[in-house]
Structure formats: C-alpha cells, structure tokens
Design an enzyme around this catalytic site. Structure first.
Site, PDB file in Angstrom:
ATOM      1  N   ASP A  32      -7.163  -1.791   3.782  1.00  0.00           N
ATOM      2  CA  ASP A  32      -6.201  -2.831   3.407  1.00  0.00           C
ATOM      3  C   ASP A  32      -6.554  -4.198   4.007  1.00  0.00           C
ATOM      4  OD1 ASP A  32      -4.452  -1.073   1.987  1.00  0.00           O
ATOM      5  OD2 ASP A  32      -3.694  -0.341   3.911  1.00  0.00           O
ATOM      6  N   ASP A  85       0.869  -1.160   0.000  1.00  0.00           N
ATOM      7  CA  ASP A  85       0.000   0.000   0.000  1.00  0.00           C
ATOM      8  C   ASP A  85       0.919   1.227   0.000  1.00  0.00           C
ATOM      9  OD1 ASP A  85      -2.383   1.568   0.328  1.00  0.00           O
ATOM     10  OD2 ASP A  85      -1.831   1.794   2.434  1.00  0.00           O
ATOM     11  N   ASP A 125      -1.546  -0.730   6.144  1.00  0.00           N
ATOM     12  CA  ASP A 125      -1.817  -0.330   7.522  1.00  0.00           C
ATOM     13  C   ASP A 125      -3.221   0.212   7.748  1.00  0.00           C
ATOM     14  OD1 ASP A 125      -1.451   2.140   6.146  1.00  0.00           O
ATOM     15  OD2 ASP A 125      -1.030   3.110   8.066  1.00  0.00           O
TER      16      ASP A 125
END
Length: 313
Positions: free
Chosen positions: A210, A30, A206
């Site tokens: 996600d 990410d 995080d």
C-alpha cells in the site's frame, strides 16, 4: 511492538495536513488489515502434506504480510536459511537446494485461477503447486464508518490486491464499490486517475504493497499495527487499528479549517478598521496596544473552539 523511529521516516507529515484532510471528497480502503482485522487464520485441509505446510511456513516467516504471518503462526517453524526476496504485492522467492521456491499469489506462482477464499500458493520446480486458504473477519466498526462517510458524501470504495471473491464479499456487506486483484502499480494508477479527474482522495492501508498509493494520495492513513513502510508513507497513523477515530479526525479538520477562515476574516476586519485610525493619529499608543492584545486574544479563543463539539470515540 513496532520500535521504529518516526523521526527517521521520510514522511509527508506537514503543517497543511488538516487543510488537505478537510478538502477530501473520496475515501479509498485497502481490505486486509484495514477493513478486516488483519489476522487471517489458516483454514484446515486434511489432505495437505505436513511437510508442505512446514516449508511454506518457514519461508513465510521472512515476511510481515498478514497471510504470511498467519501461515508462519500455524506451525512452529524455524525460518529457512539463505536470502528470501520479497516482491511487494506478489510473494516471496527463496533459492532452495532443489531450485527456486515461490510462495505468494496465483500469478506470482504461475497458478491458473484463484479460489474464492483468500489464498497463497507454494510452487516448486517439477511439483504441483500447493494452495493455502485463509479466512479473515471484518472489523466491527467498518460498517458504521462506511455509513458515516456515505453521509458526508465521501464516496468510500475498496481498492485491494486480494482475490475477487473475498473482496466482493466485503464490498457486498458494506454496500460500496470495489476493485480487486490490483498490483501496487495499479493502485497507484487508480489514485492518479482519480486525481486527474479532480478528486482529492484519502487512502487507508496498512501493508507494504500500500505504501506507493499512500504516498501518492491527497491524504493517507495507516495503522499502528501496519508495516513500518506504510506508516512512514502515511500522513496519519491511527492507533490500535481503530477505524472509529477517523470521523472525529475528519470533523476536527473541517472545523479547524472553518475557524482558520474565520480568524482570517477577523484579522482583516481589525486591520481595515483600526489601521486607518492609527495612521490618522486617532488612536493613542496605549489604545493601540490594548486593541492588538484584544485582537490576538479573540483569534486565539476562536481557534480553541476547534477542540469543542468534536466527538472522539
């Protein structure tokens, strides 16, 4: 302070983690909070109405998203009263006195187009949407980590829900491919497509959005600063957002798997050599006991080598 109870999380933490980690062949990141520090700052806008900022910040105070946190921290506010519904990867919806108010992505707020800077929007009935733009910094250890992963042949890439502009900027700096503006469902679909192609993916993220991808990855990692749901979905939680711990973790996993296979070979050789002798009565009980102890000691000492030769930073 995250005071969550790890034991209450429905995690996938299991005894085969090191074996799965040693077998990965792709790493997917990410962006916000993973490759960047996750502490974006609100960019100044002299033409912005302070009342718009106050309203947006008071709604954002209900979310743990990095942009919402940055917006809420930009001005001293009291969170709005009444329920605020959060749509992961999209934004917040609040039932205000004049109707529904939306705070989030361009698509969520019905805004056409997205500025190059990371942005969220405030949309209200019969009013022009207001944009809030943010800036974030790349983690200082991100480039070194990506270089290490490339050297290991793990083909790192970015899969982010952020706008194309800021994602492309990070991707150019790190010289890795990236896919931007993906929803949580799209992230999950991308990982499932990689798995269908035979890849074993390590996913790092995080945020709340996600979590589905982290749960679906072959192995997943989050951070101690991440959303509790992302930590619960992950196999590994890296302390302090320290990306430099990952190469050591990968090296440990590969070394542990190698030593496990060595121990299986040692045990097989021991059994192949001594069991026929014991069945033939050529080994006394005392000698058999000593041989068993020596075998167990050999396997144990070999396993202890897993902690050596691994660089932890």
């Amino acid at each position: 302070g995250d005071h969550r109870d790890l034991h209450s999380c429905p995690t996938r933490r299991s005894s085969d983690l090191l074996e799965r980690l040693a077998g990965i062949d792709r790493v997917v990141f990410d962006k916000t909070g993973t490759l960047t520090v996750g502490r974006p700052s609100l960019l100044p806008d002299p033409g912005r109405d302070p009342a718009d900022l106050y309203l947006a910040a008071s709604i954002a105070a209900h979310s743990l998203h990095p942009l919402a946190r940055a917006l809420a921290a930009a001005v001293n506010v009291t969170p709005v009263a009444g329920p605020v519904r959060e749509v992961p990867g999209a934004g917040l919806e609040w039932a205000g006195p004049d109707g529904l108010v939306w705070l989030g992505s361009a698509v969520f707020c019905g805004v056409g187009g997205t500025p190059d800077a990371t942005s969220i929007f405030l949309a209200r009935p019969h009013q022009i949407p207001v944009a809030f733009q943010f800036a974030d910094q790349m983690r200082p250890d991100a480039f070194a980590l990506v270089s290490t992963l490339n050297g290991l042949g793990l083909a790192p890439s970015i899969l982010s829900g952020d706008a194309a502009g800021p994602v492309a900027e990070i991707a150019r700096t790190l010289r890795i491919p990236a896919t931007a503006a993906v929803s949580p469902a799209d992230k999950l679909a991308n990982l499932e497509a990689m798995r269908a192609q035979g890849h074993r993916v390590l996913m790092l993220g995080d945020g709340v959005n996600d979590a589905p991808a982290l749960a679906a990855a072959h192995v997943s990692a989050s951070f101690s600063h991440g959303a509790p749901v992302s930590q619960c979905a992950a196999d590994i939680v890296l302390p302090g957002g320290n990306l430099s711990l990952l190469p050591g973790t990968l090296a440990l996993a590969r070394r542990a798997l190698s030593l496990m296979r060595q121990n299986m070979v040692l045990a097989a050789l021991y059994n192949a050599a001594l069991i026929p002798l014991a069945m033939a009565g050529e080994v006394t009980p005392l000698a058999a006991a000593i041989a068993m102890s020596v075998s167990s000691l050999t396997v144990t000492l070999n396993a202890l080598r897993a902690g050596r030769g691994v660089a932890w930073t």
